[in-house]
Design a protein around this motif. Structure first.
Motif, PDB file in Angstrom:
ATOM      1  N   THR A  58       7.826   0.858  -7.967  1.00 31.58           N
ATOM      2  CA  THR A  58       6.419   0.776  -7.551  1.00 31.58           C
ATOM      3  C   THR A  58       5.978  -0.679  -7.410  1.00 31.58           C
ATOM      4  N   ALA A  59       6.346  -1.530  -8.362  1.00 34.80           N
ATOM      5  CA  ALA A  59       5.965  -2.941  -8.292  1.00 34.80           C
ATOM      6  C   ALA A  59       6.542  -3.607  -7.049  1.00 34.80           C
ATOM      7  N   LEU A  60       7.797  -3.313  -6.749  1.00 32.69           N
ATOM      8  CA  LEU A  60       8.413  -3.923  -5.570  1.00 32.69           C
ATOM      9  C   LEU A  60       7.796  -3.397  -4.282  1.00 32.69           C
ATOM     10  N   GLU A  61       7.434  -2.135  -4.260  1.00 39.06           N
ATOM     11  CA  GLU A  61       6.773  -1.594  -3.069  1.00 39.06           C
ATOM     12  C   GLU A  61       5.436  -2.301  -2.820  1.00 39.06           C
ATOM     13  N   LEU A  62       4.724  -2.621  -3.882  1.00 39.52           N
ATOM     14  CA  LEU A  62       3.446  -3.316  -3.741  1.00 39.52           C
ATOM     15  C   LEU A  62       3.625  -4.734  -3.193  1.00 39.52           C
ATOM     16  N   MET A  63       4.821  -5.299  -3.359  1.00 43.62           N
ATOM     17  CA  MET A  63       5.089  -6.649  -2.890  1.00 43.62           C
ATOM     18  C   MET A  63       5.612  -6.676  -1.460  1.00 43.62           C
ATOM     19  N   ARG A  64       5.812  -5.519  -0.856  1.00 45.23           N
ATOM     20  CA  ARG A  64       6.341  -5.443   0.511  1.00 45.23           C
ATOM     21  C   ARG A  64       5.227  -5.508   1.549  1.00 45.23           C
ATOM     22  N   PHE A  65       4.233  -6.325   1.316  1.00 45.63           N
ATOM     23  CA  PHE A  65       3.152  -6.418   2.282  1.00 45.63           C
ATOM     24  C   PHE A  65       3.519  -7.414   3.377  1.00 45.63           C
ATOM     25  N   ASP A  66       2.969  -7.224   4.562  1.00 46.37           N
ATOM     26  CA  ASP A  66       3.339  -8.006   5.729  1.00 46.37           C
ATOM     27  C   ASP A  66       2.178  -8.911   6.137  1.00 46.37           C
ATOM     28  N   VAL A  67       2.188 -10.114   5.599  1.00 49.19           N
ATOM     29  CA  VAL A  67       1.176 -11.110   5.954  1.00 49.19           C
ATOM     30  C   VAL A  67       1.876 -12.443   6.202  1.00 49.19           C
ATOM     31  N   VAL A  68       1.198 -13.353   6.854  1.00 46.60           N
ATOM     32  CA  VAL A  68       1.745 -14.679   7.114  1.00 46.60           C
ATOM     33  C   VAL A  68       1.946 -15.409   5.783  1.00 46.60           C
ATOM     34  N   ASP A  69       3.065 -16.084   5.646  1.00 44.37           N
ATOM     35  CA  ASP A  69       3.403 -16.868   4.460  1.00 44.37           C
ATOM     36  C   ASP A  69       3.527 -16.036   3.187  1.00 44.37           C
ATOM     37  N   LYS A  71       5.257 -15.076   0.241  1.00 45.40           N
ATOM     38  CA  LYS A  71       6.409 -15.640  -0.460  1.00 45.40           C
ATOM     39  C   LYS A  71       7.340 -14.564  -1.000  1.00 45.40           C
ATOM     40  N   TYR A  72       6.964 -13.316  -0.886  1.00 48.95           N
ATOM     41  CA  TYR A  72       7.803 -12.204  -1.321  1.00 48.95           C
ATOM     42  C   TYR A  72       8.409 -11.457  -0.131  1.00 48.95           C
ATOM     43  N   ALA A  73       8.433 -12.068   1.026  1.00 44.11           N
ATOM     44  CA  ALA A  73       8.897 -11.395   2.236  1.00 44.11           C
ATOM     45  C   ALA A  73      10.336 -10.892   2.112  1.00 44.11           C
ATOM     46  N   ASP A  74      11.162 -11.565   1.329  1.00 46.97           N
ATOM     47  CA  ASP A  74      12.556 -11.134   1.175  1.00 46.97           C
ATOM     48  C   ASP A  74      12.669  -9.759   0.531  1.00 46.97           C
ATOM     49  N   ILE A  75      11.666  -9.347  -0.179  1.00 52.66           N
ATOM     50  CA  ILE A  75      11.700  -8.041  -0.839  1.00 52.66           C
ATOM     51  C   ILE A  75      11.775  -6.922   0.199  1.00 52.66           C
ATOM     52  N   LYS A  76      11.234  -7.161   1.376  1.00 55.77           N
ATOM     53  CA  LYS A  76      11.304  -6.156   2.439  1.00 55.77           C
ATOM     54  C   LYS A  76      12.745  -5.859   2.827  1.00 55.77           C
ATOM     55  N   ALA A  77      13.648  -6.809   2.598  1.00 57.31           N
ATOM     56  CA  ALA A  77      15.047  -6.635   2.996  1.00 57.31           C
ATOM     57  C   ALA A  77      15.886  -5.931   1.934  1.00 57.31           C
ATOM     58  N   LEU A  78      15.321  -5.647   0.775  1.00 53.87           N
ATOM     59  CA  LEU A  78      16.091  -4.986  -0.286  1.00 53.87           C
ATOM     60  C   LEU A  78      16.466  -3.562   0.117  1.00 53.87           C
ATOM     61  N   PRO A  79      17.624  -3.118  -0.347  1.00 50.85           N
ATOM     62  CA  PRO A  79      17.979  -1.707  -0.115  1.00 50.85           C
ATOM     63  C   PRO A  79      17.088  -0.805  -0.959  1.00 50.85           C
ATOM     64  N   ASP A  80      17.368   0.445  -0.972  1.00 49.38           N
ATOM     65  CA  ASP A  80      16.595   1.437  -1.723  1.00 49.38           C
ATOM     66  C   ASP A  80      16.419   1.002  -3.184  1.00 49.38           C
ATOM     67  N   THR A  81      15.183   0.895  -3.634  1.00 48.00           N
ATOM     68  CA  THR A  81      14.899   0.452  -5.002  1.00 48.00           C
ATOM     69  C   THR A  81      14.401   1.591  -5.890  1.00 48.00           C
ATOM     70  N   THR A  82      14.535   2.823  -5.447  1.00 48.92           N
ATOM     71  CA  THR A  82      13.985   3.947  -6.211  1.00 48.92           C
ATOM     72  C   THR A  82      14.656   4.115  -7.582  1.00 48.92           C
ATOM     73  N   ALA A  83      15.845   3.523  -7.786  1.00 49.59           N
ATOM     74  CA  ALA A  83      16.514   3.622  -9.091  1.00 49.59           C
ATOM     75  C   ALA A  83      15.893   2.690 -10.125  1.00 49.59           C
ATOM     76  N   LEU A  84      15.064   1.750  -9.704  1.00 52.67           N
ATOM     77  CA  LEU A  84      14.455   0.808 -10.637  1.00 52.67           C
ATOM     78  C   LEU A  84      13.314   1.483 -11.378  1.00 52.67           C
ATOM     79  N   ARG A  85      13.483   1.568 -12.713  1.00 54.47           N
ATOM     80  CA  ARG A  85      12.485   2.207 -13.563  1.00 54.47           C
ATOM     81  C   ARG A  85      12.176   1.286 -14.739  1.00 54.47           C
ATOM     82  N   LEU A  86      11.140   1.572 -15.465  1.00 54.33           N
ATOM     83  CA  LEU A  86      10.733   0.741 -16.589  1.00 54.33           C
ATOM     84  C   LEU A  86      11.319   1.187 -17.931  1.00 54.33           C
ATOM     85  N   ASP A  87      12.119   2.231 -17.951  1.00 54.36           N
ATOM     86  CA  ASP A  87      12.687   2.744 -19.200  1.00 54.36           C
ATOM     87  C   ASP A  87      13.440   1.666 -19.976  1.00 54.36           C
ATOM     88  N   TYR A  88      14.308   0.927 -19.297  1.00 55.42           N
ATOM     89  CA  TYR A  88      15.074  -0.112 -19.983  1.00 55.42           C
ATOM     90  C   TYR A  88      14.157  -1.218 -20.486  1.00 55.42           C
TER      91      TYR A  88
END
Length: 94
Positions: A58-69, A71-88
């Motif tokens: 969820t946190a990474l999805e919130l960072m996938r916004f498309d605006v000029v400059d 600084k988190y634009a590389d996150i859009k290129a990540l593969p499927d992140t659905t396995a990332l959970r907060l349990d650990y």
């Protein structure tokens, strides 16, 4: 294995020799593979993590916004992140 987000974190060397406990390791590194460590310092304790277990899908999805400059634009290129959970992340504090 636990899926977690790594984004240029530090490496830890001579961990055990310096009194720290290794809580997690990287599976792809053969030596100096500590990823999460903990120990005592003075009257307190520390917990250091090279990856970012505080980021879940969820946190990474919130960072996938498309605006000029964005600084988190590389996150859009990540593969499927659905396995990332907060349990650990939460288990580190138990």
């Amino acid at each position: 294995p636990v899926a977690t987000f790594y984004w240029g974190g530090p490496r830890f060397f001579d961990v055990v020799e310096n009194g720290a406990a290794i809580l997690a390791t990287y599976t792809d590194l053969k030596a100096d593979n500590a990823a999460v460590i903990s120990g005592a310092c003075g009257k307190g304790r520390y917990l250091l993590a090279s990856p970012h277990p505080e980021y879940d899908h969820t946190a990474l999805e919130l960072m996938r916004f498309d605006v000029v400059d964005n600084k988190y634009a590389d996150i859009k290129a990540l593969p499927d992140t659905t396995a990332l959970r907060l349990d650990y992340f939460y288990s580190l504090f138990d």
